[in-house]
Write an enzyme that holds these catalytic residues in place. Structure first.
Site, short mmCIF file in Angstrom:
data_model
loop_
_atom_site.label_atom_id
_atom_site.label_comp_id
_atom_site.label_asym_id
_atom_site.label_seq_id
_atom_site.Cartn_x
_atom_site.Cartn_y
_atom_site.Cartn_z
N SER A 1 0.73 -1.11 0.15
CA SER A 1 0.23 -0.04 -0.05
C SER A 1 0.89 1.47 -0.03
CB SER A 1 -0.94 0.13 1.19
OG SER A 1 -1.97 -0.88 0.94
N LYS B 1 0.07 3.77 -2.62
CA LYS B 1 -0.87 4.66 -2.75
C LYS B 1 -0.49 6.04 -2.58
CE LYS B 1 -4.65 1.72 -0.50
NZ LYS B 1 -4.06 0.43 -0.58
N SER C 1 -6.27 2.83 4.63
CA SER C 1 -5.53 2.05 3.50
C SER C 1 -6.76 1.48 2.70
CB SER C 1 -4.44 1.20 3.80
OG SER C 1 -3.51 0.88 2.78
#
Length: 431
Positions: free
Chosen positions: A89, A92, A147
């Site tokens: 993640s 991101k 997330s």
């Protein structure tokens, strides 16, 4: 035309040409070395201590890590900085840097079932519900705090779809010179071939933190998130979400930025902390255990603050090759940001859906300057003709139908000048 007017017009024309040619150019790259310096391409620990420098933490297990000064871009120490690994993640950050500037935080969007249809099994979710409206700022809190891959997918669909967003993220990575990164999914979900590196993730964090909204979201510890409809009252509910970054609020001076974990990728973390006017960036990828990622990040930050003036840099965080983002975003989540990097050719960051003031591009300034030169020249011609007419016949008067720019010819020039300026000025985007 009088000489002094000619000189002014010439100067204006020169300024126009300078404005037209003033766009930044991409710096040259050394093909023989790694991005940011040859030492960063080495697989061994890279550090250049001076007298009195503290030793690096002895228990670092991350397969790849890097610590750098966010202000100067100097890399203080690194290990396998360009090793390509699954980012989880932490990718991101690139998603946010690519998409966040496009939408005003107050914009509402009604989520459709299709937008949530392809979220990967086992994904981290914030709890977005279909057929309900969400403000953009709530979706971004879902991205940064929880997330939430569901929030990522909604924003990606708002941006034109998953594939378009992936393509834009890849182009953004290229503009940042993040050559180790291959984007397959916008949320960082494990996909074959999706990789990044400690060096690239640090570039993403540095670029993102220049945006006020990005900085505010990644530093938010808790928030209320919209829920579903209460069956009894019909009113919208809400629930609390908390940032999954375990160092936020615990490590002195920590700003953010993003953590990640999947079974395949292991643990990844990129953080930023500020002390005494200095901001450091740290990235740790794939330590021995999930919890070690925070311990090793904190240990490297401690070392960096103690060693910052006692080591020579072993490399450099390269600069964005694209033009800067607008300095601020209307309705921003935090304080005004400094100019943030934008997109490369073919992937220019569009203006926000509403409330974004992108300023004037070099071409717009060129048109305005040309219009000013035309108007100045026309005014000078009119003044010269009037003086000549009065010298020949002192009783002569200007044509009542003429404007200050003089007669139909100069009136046409004035119209052209105004048209150039109107064409150059930014128009309100269509809803």
């Amino acid at each position: 035309m009088p000489q002094h007017v000619s000189r002014v017009a010439a100067a204006a024309a020169v300024s126009t040409l300078m404005l037209a040619a003033g766009a930044p150019t991409a710096p040259g790259q050394d093909a023989a070395g790694a991005i940011g310096g040859e030492r960063l391409g080495q697989s061994t620990v890279q550090v250049a201590p001076l007298a009195g420098a503290p030793a690096l933490p002895p228990t670092l297990t991350g397969r790849s890590w890097l610590i750098a000064d966010a202000g100067t871009g100097e890399v203080l120490a690194a290990h396998n900085a360009h090793l390509q690994l699954p980012p989880a993640s932490t990718l991101k950050m690139l998603f946010a840097d690519t998409v966040l500037p496009k939408f005003d935080r107050t914009t509402e969007h009604k989520v459709t079932t299709a937008e949530l249809a392809n979220v990967g099994a086992g994904s981290s979710l914030v709890g977005v519900k279909e057929d309900l409206p969400y403000r953009v700022e709530d979706l971004w809190r879902g991205v940064f705090l929880s997330s939430g891959n569901d929030a990522v997918h909604v924003l990606a669909h708002m941006n034109g779809g998953l594939q378009q967003t992936v393509a834009e993220m890849q182009a953004r990575a290229q503009a940042l010179q993040a050559r180790d990164t291959k984007v397959v999914s916008p949320d960082g979900y494990d996909m074959d071939g999706q990789v990044s590196s400690a060096y690239d993730l640090t570039l993403f964090a540095r670029a993102g933190l220049r945006n006020a909204d990005f900085r505010s979201y990644c530093s938010t510890r808790t928030a209320h998130f919209p829920g579903g409809l209460d069956k009894l009252t019909g009113q919208r509910t809400s629930f609390d979400i908390a940032n999954t970054d375990r160092l936020l609020g615990k490590y002195q001076g920590l700003i953010g930025v993003k953590n990640g974990y999947t079974t395949n990728a292991g643990a990844t973390f990129t953080g930023a902390a500020q002390r005494g006017g200095r901001t450091l960036l740290v990235t740790v990828m794939h330590p021995d255990t999930q919890t070690r990622v925070y311990d090793e990040a904190a240990e490297l930050l401690d070392w960096g603050f103690a060693a910052a003036d006692k080591v020579q840099p072993v490399g450099q965080l390269v600069e964005d090759t694209a033009a800067a983002h607008p300095a601020t975003i209307t309705g921003r989540a935090g304080a005004a940001s400094s100019a943030a990097p934008a997109a490369t050719a073919g992937q220019a960051h569009p203006q926000a859906v509403r409330g974004n003031d992108p300023g004037l591009a070099p071409a717009a300034w060129t048109a305005i300057a040309l219009g000013a030169v035309l108007a100045l020249w026309a005014a000078a011609r009119t003044a010269a003709r009037r003086r000549a007419a009065l010298a020949a016949d002192p009783a002569a008067l200007p044509d009542p139908g003429a404007t200050a720019l003089g007669g139909h010819r100069h009136h046409g020039l004035a119209r052209r000048a105004r048209a150039l300026v109107r064409h150059a000025l930014p128009r309100a985007p269509r809803e």
